[in-house]
Design a protein around this motif. Sequence first.
Motif, PDB file in Angstrom:
ATOM      1  N   GLN A 151       0.811  -1.220   0.000  1.00 51.01           N
ATOM      2  CA  GLN A 151       0.000   0.000   0.000  1.00 51.01           C
ATOM      3  C   GLN A 151       0.844   1.269   0.000  1.00 51.01           C
ATOM      4  O   GLN A 151       0.531   2.208  -0.739  1.00 51.01           O
ATOM      5  N   PRO A 152       1.921   1.349   0.791  1.00 57.27           N
ATOM      6  CA  PRO A 152       2.771   2.541   0.688  1.00 57.27           C
ATOM      7  C   PRO A 152       3.366   2.728  -0.698  1.00 57.27           C
ATOM      8  O   PRO A 152       3.473   3.860  -1.191  1.00 57.27           O
ATOM      9  N   LEU A 153       3.713   1.624  -1.356  1.00 54.21           N
ATOM     10  CA  LEU A 153       4.272   1.726  -2.709  1.00 54.21           C
ATOM     11  C   LEU A 153       3.201   2.204  -3.689  1.00 54.21           C
ATOM     12  O   LEU A 153       3.458   3.063  -4.547  1.00 54.21           O
ATOM     13  N   ILE A 154       1.998   1.689  -3.539  1.00 55.02           N
ATOM     14  CA  ILE A 154       0.888   2.151  -4.372  1.00 55.02           C
ATOM     15  C   ILE A 154       0.611   3.629  -4.103  1.00 55.02           C
ATOM     16  O   ILE A 154       0.338   4.408  -5.016  1.00 55.02           O
ATOM     17  N   GLY A 155       0.719   4.005  -2.829  1.00 60.17           N
ATOM     18  CA  GLY A 155       0.438   5.380  -2.437  1.00 60.17           C
ATOM     19  C   GLY A 155       1.401   6.402  -2.999  1.00 60.17           C
ATOM     20  O   GLY A 155       1.103   7.617  -2.971  1.00 60.17           O
ATOM     21  N   LEU A 156       2.547   5.965  -3.505  1.00 54.05           N
ATOM     22  CA  LEU A 156       3.495   6.895  -4.115  1.00 54.05           C
ATOM     23  C   LEU A 156       3.003   7.431  -5.460  1.00 54.05           C
ATOM     24  O   LEU A 156       3.589   8.362  -6.013  1.00 54.05           O
ATOM     25  N   ASN A 157       1.928   6.826  -5.982  1.00 56.19           N
ATOM     26  CA  ASN A 157       1.319   7.286  -7.238  1.00 56.19           C
ATOM     27  C   ASN A 157       2.355   7.327  -8.362  1.00 56.19           C
ATOM     28  O   ASN A 157       2.562   8.343  -9.024  1.00 56.19           O
ATOM     29  N   LEU A 158       2.982   6.191  -8.596  1.00 56.46           N
ATOM     30  CA  LEU A 158       4.066   6.122  -9.565  1.00 56.46           C
ATOM     31  C   LEU A 158       3.597   5.904 -10.995  1.00 56.46           C
ATOM     32  O   LEU A 158       4.312   6.237 -11.941  1.00 56.46           O
ATOM     33  N   MET A 159       2.390   5.340 -11.155  1.00 56.06           N
ATOM     34  CA  MET A 159       1.998   4.949 -12.499  1.00 56.06           C
ATOM     35  C   MET A 159       1.719   6.157 -13.390  1.00 56.06           C
ATOM     36  O   MET A 159       2.196   6.239 -14.512  1.00 56.06           O
ATOM     37  N   GLU A 160       0.921   7.084 -12.900  1.00 60.60           N
ATOM     38  CA  GLU A 160       0.608   8.302 -13.650  1.00 60.60           C
ATOM     39  C   GLU A 160       0.717   9.499 -12.709  1.00 60.60           C
ATOM     40  O   GLU A 160      -0.282  10.076 -12.300  1.00 60.60           O
ATOM     41  N   PRO A 161       1.934   9.895 -12.356  1.00 64.80           N
ATOM     42  CA  PRO A 161       2.100  10.944 -11.343  1.00 64.80           C
ATOM     43  C   PRO A 161       1.969  12.360 -11.878  1.00 64.80           C
ATOM     44  O   PRO A 161       1.997  13.315 -11.098  1.00 64.80           O
ATOM     45  N   PHE A 162       1.815  12.507 -13.190  1.00 68.39           N
ATOM     46  CA  PHE A 162       1.804  13.844 -13.781  1.00 68.39           C
ATOM     47  C   PHE A 162       0.444  14.126 -14.413  1.00 68.39           C
ATOM     48  O   PHE A 162      -0.360  13.221 -14.639  1.00 68.39           O
ATOM     49  N   GLU A 163       0.189  15.384 -14.716  1.00 72.28           N
ATOM     50  CA  GLU A 163      -1.070  15.745 -15.367  1.00 72.28           C
ATOM     51  C   GLU A 163      -1.138  15.150 -16.763  1.00 72.28           C
ATOM     52  O   GLU A 163      -2.189  14.682 -17.205  1.00 72.28           O
ATOM     53  N   ALA A 164      -0.042  15.169 -17.474  1.00 72.91           N
ATOM     54  CA  ALA A 164       0.027  14.523 -18.785  1.00 72.91           C
ATOM     55  C   ALA A 164       0.374  13.046 -18.598  1.00 72.91           C
ATOM     56  O   ALA A 164       0.938  12.657 -17.569  1.00 72.91           O
ATOM     57  N   PRO A 165       0.035  12.194 -19.576  1.00 75.19           N
ATOM     58  CA  PRO A 165       0.398  10.774 -19.469  1.00 75.19           C
ATOM     59  C   PRO A 165       1.900  10.590 -19.288  1.00 75.19           C
ATOM     60  O   PRO A 165       2.703  11.311 -19.880  1.00 75.19           O
ATOM     61  N   ALA A 166       2.266   9.649 -18.445  1.00 72.37           N
ATOM     62  CA  ALA A 166       3.681   9.402 -18.166  1.00 72.37           C
ATOM     63  C   ALA A 166       4.405   8.962 -19.435  1.00 72.37           C
ATOM     64  O   ALA A 166       3.908   8.134 -20.197  1.00 72.37           O
ATOM     65  N   ARG A 167       5.600   9.518 -19.637  1.00 69.48           N
ATOM     66  CA  ARG A 167       6.393   9.167 -20.811  1.00 69.48           C
ATOM     67  C   ARG A 167       7.018   7.786 -20.648  1.00 69.48           C
ATOM     68  O   ARG A 167       7.282   7.323 -19.530  1.00 69.48           O
ATOM     69  N   GLY A 168       7.297   7.171 -21.783  1.00 73.48           N
ATOM     70  CA  GLY A 168       7.895   5.847 -21.754  1.00 73.48           C
ATOM     71  C   GLY A 168       9.239   5.814 -21.063  1.00 73.48           C
ATOM     72  O   GLY A 168       9.563   4.857 -20.355  1.00 73.48           O
ATOM     73  N   ILE A 169      10.044   6.865 -21.235  1.00 72.73           N
ATOM     74  CA  ILE A 169      11.369   6.878 -20.615  1.00 72.73           C
ATOM     75  C   ILE A 169      11.261   6.951 -19.100  1.00 72.73           C
ATOM     76  O   ILE A 169      12.046   6.329 -18.373  1.00 72.73           O
ATOM     77  N   TYR A 170      10.274   7.676 -18.592  1.00 73.54           N
ATOM     78  CA  TYR A 170      10.039   7.683 -17.142  1.00 73.54           C
ATOM     79  C   TYR A 170       9.608   6.301 -16.671  1.00 73.54           C
ATOM     80  O   TYR A 170      10.104   5.794 -15.650  1.00 73.54           O
ATOM     81  N   GLN A 171       8.680   5.688 -17.398  1.00 68.92           N
ATOM     82  CA  GLN A 171       8.207   4.367 -16.999  1.00 68.92           C
ATOM     83  C   GLN A 171       9.353   3.358 -16.981  1.00 68.92           C
ATOM     84  O   GLN A 171       9.411   2.487 -16.108  1.00 68.92           O
ATOM     85  N   VAL A 179      16.912   2.198 -23.561  1.00 65.65           N
ATOM     86  CA  VAL A 179      16.564   3.602 -23.808  1.00 65.65           C
ATOM     87  C   VAL A 179      16.200   3.804 -25.271  1.00 65.65           C
ATOM     88  O   VAL A 179      15.190   4.435 -25.603  1.00 65.65           O
ATOM     89  N   ARG A 180      17.024   3.256 -26.170  1.00 65.74           N
ATOM     90  CA  ARG A 180      16.729   3.429 -27.596  1.00 65.74           C
ATOM     91  C   ARG A 180      15.445   2.713 -27.985  1.00 65.74           C
ATOM     92  O   ARG A 180      14.642   3.244 -28.774  1.00 65.74           O
ATOM     93  N   LEU A 181      15.224   1.513 -27.453  1.00 62.06           N
ATOM     94  CA  LEU A 181      13.967   0.802 -27.727  1.00 62.06           C
ATOM     95  C   LEU A 181      12.780   1.627 -27.261  1.00 62.06           C
ATOM     96  O   LEU A 181      11.758   1.747 -27.965  1.00 62.06           O
ATOM     97  N   THR A 182      12.879   2.206 -26.079  1.00 55.79           N
ATOM     98  CA  THR A 182      11.784   3.017 -25.534  1.00 55.79           C
ATOM     99  C   THR A 182      11.535   4.250 -26.385  1.00 55.79           C
ATOM    100  O   THR A 182      10.381   4.646 -26.608  1.00 55.79           O
ATOM    101  N   GLU A 183      12.592   4.853 -26.888  1.00 49.24           N
ATOM    102  CA  GLU A 183      12.427   6.007 -27.773  1.00 49.24           C
ATOM    103  C   GLU A 183      11.706   5.613 -29.063  1.00 49.24           C
ATOM    104  O   GLU A 183      10.858   6.356 -29.567  1.00 49.24           O
ATOM    105  N   GLN A 184      12.042   4.449 -29.591  1.00 53.44           N
ATOM    106  CA  GLN A 184      11.366   3.977 -30.796  1.00 53.44           C
ATOM    107  C   GLN A 184       9.883   3.724 -30.534  1.00 53.44           C
ATOM    108  O   GLN A 184       9.025   4.084 -31.342  1.00 53.44           O
ATOM    109  N   GLN A 185       9.588   3.093 -29.396  1.00 59.86           N
ATOM    110  CA  GLN A 185       8.199   2.804 -29.067  1.00 59.86           C
ATOM    111  C   GLN A 185       7.408   4.084 -28.832  1.00 59.86           C
ATOM    112  O   GLN A 185       6.209   4.144 -29.130  1.00 59.86           O
ATOM    113  N   ALA A 186       8.059   5.116 -28.305  1.00 60.66           N
ATOM    114  CA  ALA A 186       7.388   6.399 -28.118  1.00 60.66           C
ATOM    115  C   ALA A 186       6.953   7.003 -29.451  1.00 60.66           C
ATOM    116  O   ALA A 186       6.008   7.800 -29.497  1.00 60.66           O
TER     117      ALA A 186
END
Length: 396
Positions: free
Chosen positions: A62-82, A311-318
């Motif tokens: 629950q504390p880990l869930i409470g950190l709100n890591l999945m979508e912590p920003f107003e805009a959708p989380a970027r792949g590189i952050y994920q 990192v490069r794979l994530t950039e391609q997927q973005a």
Amino acid sequence: MSATTAEQTRLYAVADWYDAEALLTIEERQVLARLREFLDREAGPLLADFWERGEFPEQLAQPLIGLNLMEPFEAPARGIYQGFRIFELARTDASLATWYTAQAGLFRTAIRVGASPEQQREWMPKVIDFSLKGVFSLTEPESGSDIAGGLATTAHRRSDGSWVLNGAKRWIGGAATADVLAVFARDVADGQVKAFLVDRKSDGVTLDKIHGKTSLRMMQNAHITLDGVRVPEAMRLHHVNSFRDVAAMLRAMRSDVAWIAAGIQAGAFEAALRYITERTQFGRPLGSFQLVQEKLARMLGNVTASLSLVVRLTEQQAKGIYRDQDSALAKMQTSLFMRDTVALAREVVGGNGITLASDVARFHADAEAVYSYEGTHDINALIIGRALTGESAFTR
């Protein structure tokens, strides 16, 4: 590490030799810094004990869930952050990374790719805040690498439109604490694979914990038996109508495991580096010996190469570029580097490398599970080989 410190100091100053972290925004680094502070303070002291006991530290959930890591920003989380979120979890512990990505990666991808727009509107917010916890239930007792053709769990549609599932799933991590199981089954009418969200407490669902594991011991894997389980049509993922749709999910999820493999290497490398700076032998610091330094350099090279790949794979997927061979290459190669890195880390730590006190032993053992799941080395190599030659070498 405080948010202010995160703005001034690199999170990965040692393991991230070429500063891939520079691709993150200050806000993203602040979230990751909060995650690291939690992991260091709350998770670190528990890991060796719970790993040895083969139990998951539920007090962290629950504390880990409470950190709100999945979508912590107003805009959708970027792949590189994920990706770096996975990396940070894995450099602390592979089971924690696997547990979190079971929801944020596998289950979320099942909904994102497999659900209809109407289903996504209903379910996705609950997936993001963990009020609907789910697991990806594809692997079976007799089918892992050959699941595309070997999937034996069946789905039979009744005259009232509901479905009846029969079969078994195996190695399903986190199933015992999930609300629903995303179960993949073969429709007896057309032979095509369909997907269903099955209530874990439904009649006919039996979960048995898999005991005796020597890797990912904290992660609770289950053998699931489905015996005449009724599922309404509304709980079928409406955009999954063949294994081609399942493959699209696997294509997206395999990159998450490559990030885990990179993070495990960083954790093992950092643990080994800490050890050799504190240990003396023959009256000299262990880190002053040539052979030790050579092994450290090789470990750093592996970590750096792995980060470059993911990192490069994530950039391609973005950019919307998702190819089976790309994610397969990243998973295959980072896993090879991972095996080498954790072995070298265990070697430089010596006899203490087989005890949980050094952390290296945990990374060394857990790497074996990551090496195998989400596509073994051989399967990923064949995916790449097919792309290179235009010829499929898979067994027919």
